[in-house]
Design a protein around this motif. Structure first.
Motif, PDB file in Angstrom:
ATOM      1  N   GLN A  71      73.919  48.408  32.114  1.00  0.00           N
ATOM      2  CA  GLN A  71      73.418  47.099  32.965  1.00  0.00           C
ATOM      3  C   GLN A  71      72.708  47.800  34.235  1.00  0.00           C
ATOM      4  O   GLN A  71      71.971  47.163  34.516  1.00  0.00           O
ATOM      5  N   GLU A  72      73.281  48.988  34.731  1.00  0.00           N
ATOM      6  CA  GLU A  72      72.511  49.601  35.913  1.00  0.00           C
ATOM      7  C   GLU A  72      72.850  50.980  35.904  1.00  0.00           C
ATOM      8  O   GLU A  72      73.641  51.507  34.875  1.00  0.00           O
ATOM      9  N   GLY A  73      72.316  51.706  37.153  1.00  0.00           N
ATOM     10  CA  GLY A  73      72.724  53.144  37.198  1.00  0.00           C
ATOM     11  C   GLY A  73      71.726  54.225  36.760  1.00  0.00           C
ATOM     12  O   GLY A  73      72.026  55.380  37.031  1.00  0.00           O
ATOM     13  N   LEU A  74      70.715  53.861  35.925  1.00  0.00           N
ATOM     14  CA  LEU A  74      69.650  54.848  35.884  1.00  0.00           C
ATOM     15  C   LEU A  74      68.603  54.959  36.518  1.00  0.00           C
ATOM     16  O   LEU A  74      68.078  54.041  37.380  1.00  0.00           O
ATOM     17  N   VAL A  75      68.102  56.220  37.025  1.00  0.00           N
ATOM     18  CA  VAL A  75      67.218  56.635  38.112  1.00  0.00           C
ATOM     19  C   VAL A  75      66.328  57.573  37.555  1.00  0.00           C
ATOM     20  O   VAL A  75      66.725  58.509  36.928  1.00  0.00           O
ATOM     21  N   HIS A  76      65.109  57.368  37.484  1.00  0.00           N
ATOM     22  CA  HIS A  76      63.870  58.396  37.217  1.00  0.00           C
ATOM     23  C   HIS A  76      63.305  58.924  38.250  1.00  0.00           C
ATOM     24  O   HIS A  76      63.014  58.134  39.267  1.00  0.00           O
ATOM     25  N   GLU A 156      60.276  57.583  41.768  1.00  0.00           N
ATOM     26  CA  GLU A 156      61.266  57.556  42.499  1.00  0.00           C
ATOM     27  C   GLU A 156      60.774  56.323  43.799  1.00  0.00           C
ATOM     28  O   GLU A 156      61.624  55.743  44.702  1.00  0.00           O
ATOM     29  N   HIS A 157      59.616  56.046  43.843  1.00  0.00           N
ATOM     30  CA  HIS A 157      59.034  54.823  44.547  1.00  0.00           C
ATOM     31  C   HIS A 157      59.581  53.513  44.022  1.00  0.00           C
ATOM     32  O   HIS A 157      59.305  52.525  44.578  1.00  0.00           O
ATOM     33  N   PHE A 158      60.070  53.396  42.808  1.00  0.00           N
ATOM     34  CA  PHE A 158      60.333  52.086  42.274  1.00  0.00           C
ATOM     35  C   PHE A 158      61.753  52.022  42.664  1.00  0.00           C
ATOM     36  O   PHE A 158      62.609  52.658  42.614  1.00  0.00           O
ATOM     37  N   SER A 159      62.101  50.406  42.869  1.00  0.00           N
ATOM     38  CA  SER A 159      63.241  49.734  43.184  1.00  0.00           C
ATOM     39  C   SER A 159      64.336  50.074  42.057  1.00  0.00           C
ATOM     40  O   SER A 159      63.825  50.167  40.940  1.00  0.00           O
ATOM     41  N   GLY A 160      65.562  49.769  42.216  1.00  0.00           N
ATOM     42  CA  GLY A 160      66.729  49.754  41.205  1.00  0.00           C
ATOM     43  C   GLY A 160      66.383  48.884  39.951  1.00  0.00           C
ATOM     44  O   GLY A 160      66.320  49.473  38.910  1.00  0.00           O
ATOM     45  N   GLY A 161      65.815  47.797  40.155  1.00  0.00           N
ATOM     46  CA  GLY A 161      65.546  46.886  39.123  1.00  0.00           C
ATOM     47  C   GLY A 161      64.266  47.170  38.375  1.00  0.00           C
ATOM     48  O   GLY A 161      64.126  47.203  37.223  1.00  0.00           O
TER      49      GLY A 161
END
Length: 642
Positions: A71-76, A156-161
Motif C-alpha cells: 500500500q505504501e512505503g516504497l521510495v526511489h 527523489e523529487h516525486f512525492s509519496g503518491g
C-alpha cells in the motif's frame, strides 16, 4: 500455479487465518474483499513471501515469478524516472546484450549448436517483448500519469503518491506471472485509474488484488475471495455479483440454521420427555445418537455497519455559490485562469482531472479558504457551507480522545447525541476513549466526517472524502450523500462513487474548466464523441455567439482569434494522428517481416550456403536498424502528443 494447504497465521495472540485452503490458477483475476483488519494485506504478503506461515504449506509451481505492490512505503532515489523504470527490464537488457555479442561472433566457424542457441535466444527475447521494451516503458509511464517532462526528473523529487506510481510502473514492466497488488488505485487519479483498468483486463497472467474501488473490481476481476472471520470464501464473478451472492448465501445459511435449531429443539424435547421411561429407552438412545451426528451450523458474527444521515439543510437560494473570472496563481504557476462557475442549489458536482490539474485549488476557492488573485467569489442567499479538505484528518488534535475531539466543536444542543454519532461511525465502547494519535488513516477520516454532522449545512464541499475508507464505509457514505437534500461539490478518484453521485461533471485542466451534464460515464462518452479540442472550440463558439451584442469589440476580436487558433490546433492534431497511425502500420509491417526472417534464420539449412546466410544476416540487421529508428520516432511522437 500456487496452492495453500491448511494454512494458519497468527497476529500476536489473534488467529488471523484458520486452516485455510486456496488455489490460484495461471490466468485468474481475483479480488480480495473483507473489512479493514480482516487480513487481506497479510494474505498478499504471505503469497509474496513477505511473511511466514505459522502452520500448513504453500506450494508454488516451478517458474512462477511474483510482483508485489504494498500500500505504501516504497521510495526511489538516485536515478531519473526513465532510468529507474528501465531497471525493471534488467533481464531483457542482459538478454539483448548477449544477442549482440553472439551476432558479433557469428561467422564461418559458427557451429549449428551455437546458431540454434542464438535463434532460441532471439525467439525468447521477441516473445518477452524485448524489441518493444523502450516503447513499453513510455506507454506505462504515460498511462500512469507521468508527462514527458517527468522522464528526466530524478525520482527523489516525486512525492509519496508518485513514488508508488513509479513502483507500480516497474512491477507492470516486469510482467510477473503472479501480480499481487495492494490498493493499486490509492494514489491514482481517474485517468490513470482508467488506464490501469484496461491494462489489467488485457494482462495475460494471474492477478490478485485488494481494492476499495468497486467499479475497478467490477471491471477487472472474475472471482472474489472474501476474507472474513479467519476463513476464505470464494464467489465467481465480479464484486457486484459477489454482493448479491453473499447476501443470498447468508440468507440461506440463516434459514438452514433456523431449521436445524428447530429440529434440535424437537429432538431434545423428546429425549427429556421420555428419558426415564423404560419402554422408550431404545427410541431415546436413537435420538441421542441422532443429536450427536448433527453437524452444527455456525453463523459468522454480524459485521458492524455505519448508518447515518446528514442534518436537514437550511433553505438557501437558487444559486449556492458563484465564481466570476476567478484566477489563482502560485508564483509563476498559473493553476486557474479566468474561471466562471455557477453551483446551483441541489446539484451534485464532481470535479475531475489528473493530479495537479487544479481540482483542490478550485475547491479552496469555492470554500473561501483561498482568495483568487483576480475575479471574485459570490455566495448565494443564506449559504451555510461545510468544507472537508483533502487533509482534513490532519486538523484533528492528536492529544484528545475521540469523544473529546468531537465534543470540542459540538454545539450544546448536539452533546447528548455525540455517542450515537460516534457509534454510527464505528466508534463504540472503549473506542471513544482512544487518543486520536493512535487511530488509523481510515479511523481518522471517519472521525473527521463525523464532525460534519455537528452543524446543518446546505453546501457540502468534499475533497476526497473516500480516502482510506473501505468498500462498506464508502457505500454507506454514498447512500447518506444521495439522501442529503442540500448541494454537494466533491472530488473523488473512486469511479463508482462519482458515477452514482454526480449530476454534473466539471473537468479541470490547463487552467480552465469544462462542464458536462450527467455522471462520469456520461462525461467519458461526451469526451469520446466530441474530443477535448472539439469541445473547447464548441464552448468558445457558444460564448462568442452569446456575447456578440454585449461585448466590447476588443473582447470579440480576442475570442475570435482564440477560436481560430483552436481550430488550427485541431487541424494540426488530426495531421499528427494520421502520421502516427501511418508510422504504427509501418512498424507492424516491419515487425512481421522481421519475424518471418528470424523463423528462416532458425532453420539449420540456411547456414549450409554462406552467401545466403550472409545476405540474410545483413537484411536482418538492416531491418532491425530501421525498426529501432521507427520505435524512436514513435516514442518521440507519443511524447509530443502528451
Amino acid at each position: 500455479m500456487l496452492q495453500l494447504k491448511n494454512i494458519d497465521k497468527y497476529f500476536a495472540d489473534r488467529r488471523l487465518f484458520s486452516a485455510i485452503d486456496w488455489h490460484i490458477r495461471p490466468t485468474d483475476r481475483i479480488g480480495l474483499c473483507g473489512a479493514n483488519g480482516a487480513g487481506k494485506s497479510t494474505l498478499l504478503k504471505l503469497l509474496a513471501g513477505q511473511v511466514e506461515v505459522d502452520g500448513g504449506t504453500m506450494q508454488v509451481a516451478k517458474g512462477t515469478t511474483f510482483g508485489y505492490l504494498p500500500q505504501e512505503g516504497l521510495v526511489h532515489q538516485g536515478r531519473s524516472l526513465v532510468v529507474e523504470a528501465r531497471s525493471a527490464l534488467a533481464q531483457l537488457q542482459q538478454m539483448e546484450k548477449e544477442i549482440r555479442q553472439l551476432e558479433n561472433s557469428l561467422g564461418v566457424q559458427t557451429t549449428p549448436a551455437e546458431m540454434e542457441y542464438y535463434a532460441q535466444l532471439q525467439q525468447e527475447f521477441e516473445q518477452r517483448g524485448g524489441y518493444l521494451m523502450e516503447a513499453e516503458v513510455g506507454k506505462v509511464l504515460h498511462g500512469l500519469g507521468f508527462s514527458a517532462e517527468d522522464f528526466d526528473k530524478h525520482c527523489e523529487h516525486f512525492s509519496g503518491g508518485w513514488q508508488m506510481r513509479i513502483a507500480l510502473a516497474k512491477i507492470l514492466l516486469q510482467r510477473p506471472n503472479l501480480l499481487l497488488l495492494d490498493e493499486p488505485t490509492n494514489h491514482l487519479d481517474l485517468p490513470a485509474r482508467d488506464w490501469l483498468e484496461g491494462y489489467l483486463q488485457a494482462y495475460p497472467y494471474a492477478v490478485v488484488l485488494v481494492s476499495h474501488d468497486r467499479f475497478f473490481l467490477d471491471q477487472v476481476v472474475t472471482r472474489i475471495v472474501e476474507v472474513w472471520n479467519g476463513a476464505l470464501t470464494e464467489y465467481p464473478g465480479n464484486y457486484s455479483r459477489y454482493i448479491r451472492a453473499r447476501d443470498e448465501r447468508i440468507a440461506a445459511l440463516k434459514a438452514a440454521k433456523q431449521q436445524q435449531d428447530d429440529e434440535i429443539v424437537r429432538i431434545e424435547a423428546f429425549i427429556n420427555r421420555f428419558r426415564y421411561q423404560a419402554n422408550k429407552a431404545a427410541q431415546v438412545q436413537s435420538r441421542v445418537k441422532q443429536l450427536e451426528k448433527i453437524e452444527r451450523i455456525f453463523l459468522p458474527p454480524e459485521r458492524k455497519k455505519i448508518s447515518f444521515s446528514f442534518p436537514a439543510p437550511p433553505k438557501g437560494g437558487r444559486v449556492a455559490i458563484t465564481l466570476r473570472g476567478a484566477s489563482q496563481h502560485y508564483g509563476a504557476l498559473k493553476v486557474l485562469e479566468k474561471v466562471d462557475l455557477d453551483i446551483l442549489q441541489g446539484e451534485r458536482v464532481a470535479l475531475v482531472g489528473p493530479n495537479g490539474a487544479g481540482k483542490s485549488t478550485l475547491m479552496r476557492l469555492l470554500a473561501g479558504v483561498e482568495t483568487p488573485v483576480s475575479g471574485k467569489r459570490e455566495e448565494g442567499h443564506n449559504l451555510v457551507q461545510a468544507y472537508f479538505a483533502q487533509d482534513q484528518a490532519v486538523t484533528l488534535n492528536p492529544a484528545r480522545s475521540v469523544y473529546a475531539e468531537l465534543m470540542a466543536d459540538a454545539p450544546v444542543t448536539m452533546v447528548p447525541r455525540l455517542r450515537n454519532i460516534l457509534g454510527s461511525f464505528l466508534f463504540s465502547g472503549d473506542d471513544i476513549e482512544k487518543p486520536v494519535k493512535v487511530l488509523s488513516g481510515g479511523e481518522r477520516n471517519r472521525l473527521a466526517l463525523a464532525k460534519l454532522l455537528l452543524r446543518p449545512a446546505n453546501l457540502l464541499l468534499l475533497d476526497e472524502p473516500t480516502n482510506h475508507l473501505d468498500l462498506q464505509s464508502k457505500e454507506v457514505l454514498l447512500e447518506a450523500l444521495r439522501k442529503y437534500q442540500g448541494t454537494i461539490v466533491f472530488v473523488s478518484h473512486d469511479r463508482y462513487f462519482v458515477d452514482f453521485l454526480a449530476s454534473r461533471v466539471v473537468a479541470v485542466g490547463g487552467g480552465a474548466i469544462d462542464s458536462y451534464p450527467g455522471n462520469y460515464g456520461d462525461f467519458l462518452a461526451a469526451r469520446q464523441q466530441l474530443g477535448d479540442v472539439t469541445h473547447s472550440v464548441k464552448r468558445v463558439e457558444q460564448q462568442a455567439d452569446k456575447s456578440l451584442d454585449t461585448e466590447p469589440l476588443e473582447d470579440k476580436a480576442d475570442r475570435l482569434k482564440a477560436h481560430a487558433q483552436r481550430k488550427e490546433e485541431q487541424r494540426q492534431r488530426q495531421r499528427r494522428e494520421r502520421e502516427l497511425k501511418s508510422l504504427e502500420e509501418k512498424i507492424e509491417q516491419a515487425e512481421g517481416e522481421l519475424s518471418d526472417l528470424e523463423k528462416n534464420m532458425a532453420q539449420p539449412d540456411l547456414y549450409q550456403d554462406q552467401n545466403q546466410w550472409r545476405h540474410t544476416s545483413q537484411t536482418h540487421e538492416e531491418l532491425r536498424r530501421q525498426l529501432d529508428h521507427m520505435y524512436l520516432s514513435w516514442e518521440q511522437r507519443q511524447k509530443t502528443e502528451c
